[in-house]
Design a protein around this motif. Structure first.
Motif, PDB file in Angstrom:
ATOM      1  N   VAL A 111       0.861  -1.188   0.000  1.00 52.49           N
ATOM      2  CA  VAL A 111       0.000   0.000   0.000  1.00 52.49           C
ATOM      3  C   VAL A 111       0.895   1.234   0.000  1.00 52.49           C
ATOM      4  N   GLU A 112       0.584   2.173  -0.863  1.00 52.66           N
ATOM      5  CA  GLU A 112       1.496   3.296  -1.107  1.00 52.66           C
ATOM      6  C   GLU A 112       1.228   4.505  -0.221  1.00 52.66           C
ATOM      7  N   ILE A 113       2.315   5.105   0.208  1.00 53.41           N
ATOM      8  CA  ILE A 113       2.330   6.411   0.850  1.00 53.41           C
ATOM      9  C   ILE A 113       3.251   7.289   0.002  1.00 53.41           C
ATOM     10  N   MET A 161       0.030   1.334  10.094  1.00 50.58           N
ATOM     11  CA  MET A 161      -1.022   1.513   9.091  1.00 50.58           C
ATOM     12  C   MET A 161      -1.987   0.326   9.152  1.00 50.58           C
ATOM     13  N   ASP A 162      -2.890   0.355  10.119  1.00 50.06           N
ATOM     14  CA  ASP A 162      -3.837  -0.739  10.293  1.00 50.06           C
ATOM     15  C   ASP A 162      -5.092  -0.572   9.441  1.00 50.06           C
ATOM     16  N   GLN A 180      -4.026   9.310   7.045  1.00 49.63           N
ATOM     17  CA  GLN A 180      -3.267  10.206   7.915  1.00 49.63           C
ATOM     18  C   GLN A 180      -1.793  10.244   7.524  1.00 49.63           C
ATOM     19  N   LEU A 181      -1.213   9.069   7.235  1.00 43.97           N
ATOM     20  CA  LEU A 181       0.184   9.024   6.808  1.00 43.97           C
ATOM     21  C   LEU A 181       0.367   9.767   5.486  1.00 43.97           C
ATOM     22  N   GLN A 182      -0.582   9.615   4.582  1.00 45.88           N
ATOM     23  CA  GLN A 182      -0.500  10.311   3.297  1.00 45.88           C
ATOM     24  C   GLN A 182      -0.566  11.822   3.488  1.00 45.88           C
ATOM     25  N   GLU A 183      -1.438  12.273   4.385  1.00 47.04           N
ATOM     26  CA  GLU A 183      -1.556  13.708   4.657  1.00 47.04           C
ATOM     27  C   GLU A 183      -0.249  14.263   5.225  1.00 47.04           C
ATOM     28  N   ILE A 184       0.370  13.518   6.137  1.00 50.28           N
ATOM     29  CA  ILE A 184       1.648  13.959   6.701  1.00 50.28           C
ATOM     30  C   ILE A 184       2.704  14.053   5.607  1.00 50.28           C
TER      31      ILE A 184
END
Length: 257
Positions: free
Chosen positions: A26-28, A234-235, A242-246
């Motif tokens: 899954v990509e960030i 990343m559950d 949230q990780l993508q926003e950061i």
């Protein structure tokens, strides 16, 4: 020291993504979260990885099979069936991909890696958690205590704000999403001695976080390295967003490279 990464689970709580790809893919920010984890370790000089595959593991194999090509400038001479690499931007990684069974538990997957690590100490983490942890400090902590295992412990962010008020309702303190109740949890980022394989006694059914870690604790062979910086697993889809926003704000604490 080799780095083992657990990448074989079903990731059912992130089914919006994992019906198509395994969770570590899954990509960030356009890169699999697995890549982010590997970039953290390689920042500290660790380039040899063993990826423990299970669910849709072939997609992770295909990713690394094509990684060099994707990171390179290339000319294809179709008339002569030739390919010329002009320059590449690949990391100096050596990646071993092991099929550890579709339904194996975490300890079972780890057990299958024993022939690849032999009698050497090694590191282990989960393929869905990122952190700004100092890997060198973690290893030094482990070596100083001379025990079989070290696990990184963190205090997760609470889901709700905390209110402190008097009987009349006057608020004296408000903390938005404080660390959860003073509890420290398993964040992965283990440093392990080969002795831990003696604790994986249930074969593929071994859940590393249960009997093995409990037994290590009883034998006084397990230490916790308390990390007070950033960590996030990343559950769920919410975690991924949230990780993508950061990342999009260019404020990713785990991007230490």
């Amino acid at each position: 020291m080799k780095v083992l990464i657990l990448a074989g689970g079903l990731g059912t709580r992130l089914a919006e993504e994992t019906t198509i790809i395994p969770k570590p893919m899954v990509e960030i920010g356009g890169y699999p979260i697995l890549w982010h984890i590997m970039k953290l370790y390689s920042h500290y000089g660790f380039y040899e990885f063993i990826i423990l595959l299970g669910y849709k593991g072939y997609l992770i194999k295909e990713y690394f099979a094509n990684y060099f090509l994707h990171q390179s400038n290339v000319t294809f001479d179709l008339s002569n069936n030739k390919m010329e690499i002009h320059e590449h931007h690949c990391e100096p990684w050596k990646v071993t991909l092991i099929d550890t069974g579709q339904n194996s538990m975490t300890g079972g997957r780890l057990l299958r890696a024993k022939p690849y690590v032999k009698d050497e100490p090694f590191m282990l983490t989960y393929g869905d958690g990122v952190s700004d942890i100092n890997i060198n400090a973690l290893i030094k902590f482990h070596q100083n205590h001379k025990r079989s295992a070290t696990v990184t412990a963190v205090q997760p962010e609470g889901r709700y704000g905390t209110i402190v008020s008097n009987q009349d309702g006057l608020i004296s303190n408000f903390i938005e999403k404080p660390p959860g109740d003073g509890v420290w949890i398993n964040a992965g980022f283990f440093v392990l001695e080969s002795k831990i394989f003696d604790y994986l006694t249930e074969g593929d059914a071994t859940v590393f976080e249960r009997t093995p870690l409990e037994s290590l604790a009883e034998d006084k062979e397990l230490y916790s390295y308390k990390h007070t910086g950033f960590w996030k697993c990343m559950d769920t889809l919410r975690d991924k967003q949230q990780l993508q926003e950061i990342w999009d704000r260019d404020q990713a604490p785990w991007r230490v490279w």
